[in-house]
Motif scaffolding. Structure first.
Motif, PDB file in Angstrom:
ATOM      1  N   ILE A  30      37.178  46.324  37.590  1.00 30.29           N
ATOM      2  CA  ILE A  30      38.245  46.723  36.665  1.00 30.29           C
ATOM      3  C   ILE A  30      37.629  47.466  35.491  1.00 30.29           C
ATOM      4  CG2 ILE A  30      40.052  45.893  35.096  1.00 30.29           C
ATOM      5  CD1 ILE A  30      40.349  43.429  36.880  1.00 30.29           C
ATOM      6  N   GLU A  31      38.199  48.611  35.158  1.00 25.78           N
ATOM      7  CA  GLU A  31      37.760  49.361  33.994  1.00 25.78           C
ATOM      8  C   GLU A  31      38.594  48.956  32.780  1.00 25.78           C
ATOM      9  OE1 GLU A  31      37.054  53.593  34.416  1.00 25.78           O
ATOM     10  OE2 GLU A  31      37.027  53.382  36.605  1.00 25.78           O
ATOM     11  N   LYS A  32      38.028  49.135  31.608  1.00 33.49           N
ATOM     12  CA  LYS A  32      38.719  48.778  30.363  1.00 33.49           C
ATOM     13  C   LYS A  32      40.030  49.545  30.244  1.00 33.49           C
ATOM     14  CE  LYS A  32      38.197  48.523  25.334  1.00 33.49           C
ATOM     15  NZ  LYS A  32      38.808  47.197  25.277  1.00 33.49           N
ATOM     16  N   GLY A  33      41.080  48.818  29.853  1.00 34.87           N
ATOM     17  CA  GLY A  33      42.374  49.439  29.615  1.00 34.87           C
ATOM     18  C   GLY A  33      43.260  49.563  30.833  1.00 34.87           C
ATOM     19  N   GLU A  34      42.776  49.161  31.996  1.00 32.80           N
ATOM     20  CA  GLU A  34      43.611  49.248  33.196  1.00 32.80           C
ATOM     21  C   GLU A  34      44.751  48.232  33.140  1.00 32.80           C
ATOM     22  OE1 GLU A  34      42.171  50.534  37.241  1.00 32.80           O
ATOM     23  OE2 GLU A  34      40.398  49.439  36.551  1.00 32.80           O
ATOM     24  N   LYS A  35      45.856  48.594  33.792  1.00 33.01           N
ATOM     25  CA  LYS A  35      46.994  47.679  33.957  1.00 33.01           C
ATOM     26  C   LYS A  35      47.168  47.457  35.457  1.00 33.01           C
ATOM     27  CE  LYS A  35      50.069  50.172  31.776  1.00 33.01           C
ATOM     28  NZ  LYS A  35      49.238  51.360  31.440  1.00 33.01           N
ATOM     29  N   ILE A  36      46.855  46.233  35.891  1.00 30.95           N
ATOM     30  CA  ILE A  36      46.791  45.927  37.320  1.00 30.95           C
ATOM     31  C   ILE A  36      47.732  44.774  37.655  1.00 30.95           C
ATOM     32  CG2 ILE A  36      45.292  45.248  39.229  1.00 30.95           C
ATOM     33  CD1 ILE A  36      42.931  46.339  37.583  1.00 30.95           C
ATOM     34  N   ALA A  37      48.527  44.965  38.702  1.00 36.37           N
ATOM     35  CA  ALA A  37      49.384  43.892  39.214  1.00 36.37           C
ATOM     36  C   ALA A  37      48.729  43.278  40.437  1.00 36.37           C
ATOM     37  CB  ALA A  37      50.757  44.437  39.567  1.00 36.37           C
ATOM     38  N   LEU A  49      42.171  32.999  41.643  1.00 33.05           N
ATOM     39  CA  LEU A  49      41.414  34.153  41.168  1.00 33.05           C
ATOM     40  C   LEU A  49      41.492  34.282  39.651  1.00 33.05           C
ATOM     41  CD1 LEU A  49      39.842  36.786  41.520  1.00 33.05           C
ATOM     42  CD2 LEU A  49      42.026  37.937  42.007  1.00 33.05           C
ATOM     43  N   LEU A  50      42.679  34.162  39.085  1.00 33.02           N
ATOM     44  CA  LEU A  50      42.831  34.306  37.639  1.00 33.02           C
ATOM     45  C   LEU A  50      42.102  33.182  36.886  1.00 33.02           C
ATOM     46  CD1 LEU A  50      46.544  35.474  37.434  1.00 33.02           C
ATOM     47  CD2 LEU A  50      44.507  36.845  37.062  1.00 33.02           C
ATOM     48  N   ASN A  51      42.145  31.973  37.428  1.00 34.92           N
ATOM     49  CA  ASN A  51      41.422  30.859  36.794  1.00 34.92           C
ATOM     50  C   ASN A  51      39.908  31.083  36.842  1.00 34.92           C
ATOM     51  OD1 ASN A  51      43.642  29.322  35.987  1.00 34.92           O
ATOM     52  ND2 ASN A  51      43.804  28.304  37.969  1.00 34.92           N
ATOM     53  N   LEU A 171      44.915  37.978  31.088  1.00 31.10           N
ATOM     54  CA  LEU A 171      45.201  37.545  32.450  1.00 31.10           C
ATOM     55  C   LEU A 171      46.536  36.815  32.419  1.00 31.10           C
ATOM     56  CD1 LEU A 171      41.664  36.099  33.339  1.00 31.10           C
ATOM     57  CD2 LEU A 171      42.531  38.405  33.794  1.00 31.10           C
ATOM     58  N   ALA A 172      47.492  37.296  33.182  1.00 33.87           N
ATOM     59  CA  ALA A 172      48.835  36.713  33.165  1.00 33.87           C
ATOM     60  C   ALA A 172      49.160  36.158  34.551  1.00 33.87           C
ATOM     61  CB  ALA A 172      49.855  37.777  32.749  1.00 33.87           C
ATOM     62  N   ASP A 173      49.333  34.845  34.647  1.00 36.77           N
ATOM     63  CA  ASP A 173      49.578  34.166  35.921  1.00 36.77           C
ATOM     64  C   ASP A 173      51.071  33.908  36.082  1.00 36.77           C
ATOM     65  OD1 ASP A 173      49.360  32.817  38.286  1.00 36.77           O
ATOM     66  OD2 ASP A 173      48.277  31.094  37.485  1.00 36.77           O
ATOM     67  N   GLU A 174      51.728  34.751  36.866  1.00 37.07           N
ATOM     68  CA  GLU A 174      53.176  34.661  37.084  1.00 37.07           C
ATOM     69  C   GLU A 174      53.909  34.504  35.752  1.00 37.07           C
ATOM     70  OE1 GLU A 174      54.446  35.352  39.788  1.00 37.07           O
ATOM     71  OE2 GLU A 174      53.055  34.836  41.396  1.00 37.07           O
ATOM     72  N   PRO A 175      53.704  35.397  34.802  1.00 37.06           N
ATOM     73  CA  PRO A 175      54.218  35.190  33.444  1.00 37.06           C
ATOM     74  C   PRO A 175      55.730  35.241  33.312  1.00 37.06           C
ATOM     75  CG  PRO A 175      53.369  37.419  33.676  1.00 37.06           C
ATOM     76  CD  PRO A 175      52.995  36.684  34.932  1.00 37.06           C
ATOM     77  N   THR A 201      42.947  45.312  28.416  1.00 36.30           N
ATOM     78  CA  THR A 201      43.058  45.326  29.867  1.00 36.30           C
ATOM     79  C   THR A 201      44.057  44.242  30.266  1.00 36.30           C
ATOM     80  OG1 THR A 201      40.748  46.010  30.010  1.00 36.30           O
ATOM     81  CG2 THR A 201      41.738  45.118  32.011  1.00 36.30           C
ATOM     82  N   LEU A 202      44.909  44.535  31.252  1.00 36.68           N
ATOM     83  CA  LEU A 202      45.936  43.577  31.671  1.00 36.68           C
ATOM     84  C   LEU A 202      45.911  43.418  33.184  1.00 36.68           C
ATOM     85  CD1 LEU A 202      48.472  41.811  31.154  1.00 36.68           C
ATOM     86  CD2 LEU A 202      49.832  43.916  31.219  1.00 36.68           C
ATOM     87  N   LEU A 203      45.769  42.176  33.634  1.00 35.65           N
ATOM     88  CA  LEU A 203      45.869  41.834  35.053  1.00 35.65           C
ATOM     89  C   LEU A 203      46.908  40.736  35.184  1.00 35.65           C
ATOM     90  CD1 LEU A 203      44.836  41.996  38.011  1.00 35.65           C
ATOM     91  CD2 LEU A 203      43.140  40.271  37.411  1.00 35.65           C
ATOM     92  N   ALA A 204      47.998  41.029  35.903  1.00 35.05           N
ATOM     93  CA  ALA A 204      49.104  40.071  36.003  1.00 35.05           C
ATOM     94  C   ALA A 204      49.463  39.824  37.459  1.00 35.05           C
ATOM     95  CB  ALA A 204      50.323  40.600  35.253  1.00 35.05           C
TER      96      ALA A 204
END
Length: 254
Positions: A30-37, A49-51, A171-175, A201-204
Motif C-alpha cells: 500500500i502506498e501512502k494516501g491510497e483509499k482501498i476497500a 488481516l486488519l487486526n 484501518l476500518a473494520d466493517e465501519p 491512508t485508508l483501508l476499509a
C-alpha cells in the motif's frame, strides 16, 4: 527509475486458528494516501488481516512492515498510535460516558495511563475535542451521554476520536455494517473526506460492493484467506465479484 516506497508491506503472511487457516500466503503493498476497500464473503479473513495490520495480533509466518519497519518493532502507545488508528462497526465507545471523553480517548496513546485517568474527571484538551466534533457535525453533542446518540452519530464520534488521534493510517473494520444504507453512505462519505483532508491512508473492509466502488480507488478481494484479486476500482467487473461471493459448493458443482 526508483522503486516506490510503500507505507505498508504485507509479505507472505499466514495466520492459523487451530487447524483452520484464517490467512494463507497473503502479500500486497500500500502506498501512502491510497483509499482501498477490502471485500469478500464472511470468513474470508478480512478482520484477521486488519487486526494483524494494527498489530493487535501477530502472524504465524511472514511479516508486516509499516514504513519499512516491522509492526512488532513499534512500541504500543505513542509510536503505534501515531501510525495506525482502527475503527470498527461496534464503534469501541464507552457509551455511559459523555461524548467528549470518548473523543479524547484518541489521545490515550500520547498521554499514558495517569494523564488519561485524570482526564476522565477533568477533560484535557477540550478545544481539540470540540474542533474534531465540529468537523463531524456533532459540536453540540459534546457533553451528552454517548449512549443517547444514534448509531450514525456514535460512528461520527468514533471518527472524531480518530481526528484527535491523528494516525497516518486508518484501518476500518466493517465501519458501517450496523447502519442503515442512508447512514452508511453518509458516514463513509465523511470518513473518506476526512482521510483525504488529513492525507491519511485508508483501508476499509466492507459488505457493500456498491460503496466500495463509489468511494475507493482500489479493491482487494479476499476469499478463504487468500488474495482473490487486487485491482483499481475501474477494472473490477461483475463476473469477478460474482465468483468472489459464489458459494463453495456451487463453485465445485460448476
Amino acid at each position: 527509475m526508483t522503486a516506490p516506497t510503500y507505507q505498508y508491506e504485507i509479505n507472505q503472511i499466514e495466520k492459523h486458528y487451530g487447524k483452520n487457516a484464517a490467512l494463507s500466503s497473503l502479500s500486497f503493498c500500500i502506498e501512502k494516501g491510497e483509499k482501498i476497500a477490502l471485500v469478500g464473503p464472511s470468513g474470508a479473513g478480512k478482520s484477521t488481516l486488519l487486526n494483524l495490520m494494527a498489530n493487535l495480533i501477530h502472524p504465524d509466518q511472514g511479516e508486516i512492515l509499516i514504513d519499512q519497519k516491522r509492526t512488532t518493532q513499534y512500541k504500543a502507545g505513542r509510536d503505534l498510535s501515531r501510525k495506525v488508528g482502527i475503527i470498527r462497526q461496534q464503534f469501541d465507545l464507552v457509551t455511559p460516558l459523555p461524548v467528549i471523553h470518548n473523543v479524547l480517548a484518541g489521545r490515550l496513546g500520547e498521554w499514558g495511563f495517569f494523564k488519561s485517568l485524570i482526564s476522565l474527571i477533568f477533560p484535557r484538551e477540550r478545544q481539540v475535542a470540540i474542533n474534531a466534533l465540529k468537523r463531524v457535525g456533532l459540536e453540540e453533542k459534546a457533553y451528552e451521554k454517548t449512549a443517547d446518540l444514534s448509531g450514525g452519530q456514535q460512528q461520527r464520534v468514533a471518527l472524531a476520536r480518530l481526528l484527535v488521534q491523528q494516525p497516518e493510517i486508518i484501518l476500518a473494520d466493517e465501519p458501517v455494517a450496523s447502519l442503515d444504507p442512508a447512514r452508511a453512505d453518509d458516514v463513509l462519505s465523511m470518513m473518506v473526506k476526512l482521510a483525504e483532508e488529513e492525507n491519511q491512508t485508508l483501508l476499509a473492509s466492507l459488505h457493500s460492493v456498491d460503496l466500495a466502488k463509489k468511494y475507493f480507488d482500489r479493491i482487494i478481494g479476499l476469499r478463504n484467506g487468500k488474495l482473490f484479486f487486487d485491482l483499481p476500482v475501474e477494472q473490477v467487473n461483475d463476473e469477478q465479484l460474482q465468483e468472489l461471493y459464489e458459494l463453495e459448493g456451487m463453485r465445485q458443482d460448476g
